[in-house]
Design a protein around this motif. Sequence first.
Motif, PDB file in Angstrom:
ATOM      1  N   VAL A  73      12.771  -9.774 -17.641  1.00 19.82           N
ATOM      2  CA  VAL A  73      12.702  -8.997 -16.443  1.00 19.82           C
ATOM      3  C   VAL A  73      11.246  -9.608 -15.887  1.00 19.82           C
ATOM      4  O   VAL A  73      10.168  -9.664 -16.513  1.00 19.82           O
ATOM      5  N   TYR A  74      11.177  -9.771 -14.594  1.00 28.33           N
ATOM      6  CA  TYR A  74       9.797 -10.310 -13.825  1.00 28.33           C
ATOM      7  C   TYR A  74       9.373  -9.576 -12.714  1.00 28.33           C
ATOM      8  O   TYR A  74      10.183  -9.225 -11.961  1.00 28.33           O
ATOM      9  N   PHE A 110      10.427  -9.062 -21.841  1.00 25.63           N
ATOM     10  CA  PHE A 110      11.437  -9.443 -22.498  1.00 25.63           C
ATOM     11  C   PHE A 110      12.006  -8.263 -23.413  1.00 25.63           C
ATOM     12  O   PHE A 110      11.417  -7.619 -24.312  1.00 25.63           O
ATOM     13  N   LEU A 111      13.250  -7.696 -22.962  1.00 26.52           N
ATOM     14  CA  LEU A 111      13.900  -6.602 -23.619  1.00 26.52           C
ATOM     15  C   LEU A 111      15.036  -7.003 -24.382  1.00 26.52           C
ATOM     16  O   LEU A 111      16.075  -7.676 -24.360  1.00 26.52           O
ATOM     17  N   GLY A 142      19.668   0.676 -32.242  1.00 27.63           N
ATOM     18  CA  GLY A 142      20.022   0.941 -30.477  1.00 27.63           C
ATOM     19  C   GLY A 142      18.816   1.053 -29.523  1.00 27.63           C
ATOM     20  O   GLY A 142      19.103   1.222 -28.343  1.00 27.63           O
ATOM     21  N   ASP A 143      17.778   1.112 -30.152  1.00 28.20           N
ATOM     22  CA  ASP A 143      16.459   1.216 -29.184  1.00 28.20           C
ATOM     23  C   ASP A 143      16.297   0.040 -28.653  1.00 28.20           C
ATOM     24  O   ASP A 143      16.560  -1.040 -29.018  1.00 28.20           O
ATOM     25  N   ILE A 144      15.345   0.126 -27.483  1.00 24.34           N
ATOM     26  CA  ILE A 144      15.207  -0.999 -26.674  1.00 24.34           C
ATOM     27  C   ILE A 144      13.639  -1.307 -26.807  1.00 24.34           C
ATOM     28  O   ILE A 144      12.852  -0.548 -26.750  1.00 24.34           O
ATOM     29  N   LEU A 145      13.465  -2.442 -27.401  1.00 26.49           N
ATOM     30  CA  LEU A 145      11.894  -2.877 -27.649  1.00 26.49           C
ATOM     31  C   LEU A 145      11.605  -3.905 -26.359  1.00 26.49           C
ATOM     32  O   LEU A 145      12.474  -4.781 -26.034  1.00 26.49           O
ATOM     33  N   CYS A 146      10.400  -3.815 -26.063  1.00 22.58           N
ATOM     34  CA  CYS A 146       9.853  -4.445 -25.165  1.00 22.58           C
ATOM     35  C   CYS A 146       8.739  -5.414 -25.401  1.00 22.58           C
ATOM     36  O   CYS A 146       7.701  -4.896 -26.086  1.00 22.58           O
ATOM     37  N   TYR A 163       6.345 -19.567 -20.571  1.00 21.29           N
ATOM     38  CA  TYR A 163       7.035 -20.541 -21.638  1.00 21.29           C
ATOM     39  C   TYR A 163       7.731 -19.723 -22.602  1.00 21.29           C
ATOM     40  O   TYR A 163       7.892 -19.661 -23.753  1.00 21.29           O
ATOM     41  N   CYS A 164       8.702 -18.677 -21.993  1.00 19.83           N
ATOM     42  CA  CYS A 164       9.546 -17.963 -22.852  1.00 19.83           C
ATOM     43  C   CYS A 164      10.898 -18.280 -22.389  1.00 19.83           C
ATOM     44  O   CYS A 164      11.599 -19.072 -23.101  1.00 19.83           O
TER      45      CYS A 164
END
Length: 405
Positions: free
Chosen positions: A19-20, A271-272, A345-349, A356-357
């Motif tokens: 996501v940007y 990044f999720l 199930g959790d979302i890490l950010c 450069y990803c």
Amino acid sequence: MQSKDLLQLAEQFGSPIYVYDAEKIQSQYNRLTKAFSKVDKLRINYAMKALSNVAILQLLKDMGAGLDTVSIQEVLLGLHAGYAPEKIFYTPNGVSLEEIEEVNAMGVQINIDNLSILEQFGTKHPNVPVCIRINPHVMAGGNTNISVGHIDSKFGISIHQLPHLVRIVENTKMNIVGIHMHTGSDILDIEVFLYAAEILFDAAKNFKNLEFLDFGSGFKVPYKKDDIETDIEELGRKLSKRFNAFCTEYGKELTLIFEPGKFLVSEAGFFLAKVNVVKQTTSTVFAGIDSGFNHLIRPMLYGSQHHIENISNPKGKERFYSVVGYICETDTFANNRRISEIKEGDILCFRNAGAYCFSMASNYNSRYKPAEVLWLNGEGHLIRARESFEDLLKNQIPLPIAATV
């Protein structure tokens, strides 16, 4: 962006996902132009290798940016995004004369970084406006892989080869319109940058018809709370004054060019990834996510640190986790990092995921590349669809049945 927005996008578009935040990109661009507002002729060329999605290129074009490209494919993407050829700067390394000539035919500004190609190109095309990339032999940058101005670097023409360079230009009667340098990424000490700038000024005195000086970029951005970064405002004050004085000395008003990539897009990126499994061993708690270094290789390649937060449980009690991927090799994003309690199930950010990803992502382990979303005016816009099995097969050609018997 807020965590609730990111969670909503992960639910809407799935994970893993990039996501940007358009507003952050715009604010960084405005910050840089403001810092150098005392320079009459300023040009910002976005280093698109950092993040080359066409939608991002269009966003920056609408703000007035040009492009810094390093391959003919990036040039083609820039043209596709609507950039005029004269707004595109081409700085390759180790490419053939044929590729340089092909790009030149498109009307793009050529930047040459070695004596052999310079002489060949100048002999065949003496009237073409050319920029020369100088290696100032200044060590800068946060990692040897991204420090490109030192004496052993493959980039640029050594400043010690300047007499040879001048002789080639005189013999071919080439049209040299610019001088360029780039010392590396993650520059903290602006005095090092200013020292390298003096080398560029001295080199520029050897060429009488310059139109611009290109100082590259490499500005450091913060990667964690209270992290240090390049003081753009101080650099703006000091370099603007010196640049304006040089223009007076040179007898002509030149354009000052920067080519930021990371500075513009790094902090705008998130990044999720979803937690597949929480695994307790005798000494470590692993949080295994639905991604790996096929999507985000910087921690393994550069040892870079990306702040990781559990946006599904932001106020949970912090525990120590090693965040790892699903690749069949060690792909550790973080060792024993303090993160709010993680459940499957959790979302890490991952923060600072704009530069450069995705651009370094691959299909290793035959995994699909993730989707990309641009957060613009409070809405998420899909700017790259997630890959499918058909994408993996697209350019593969199976053997004829008879050949397998």
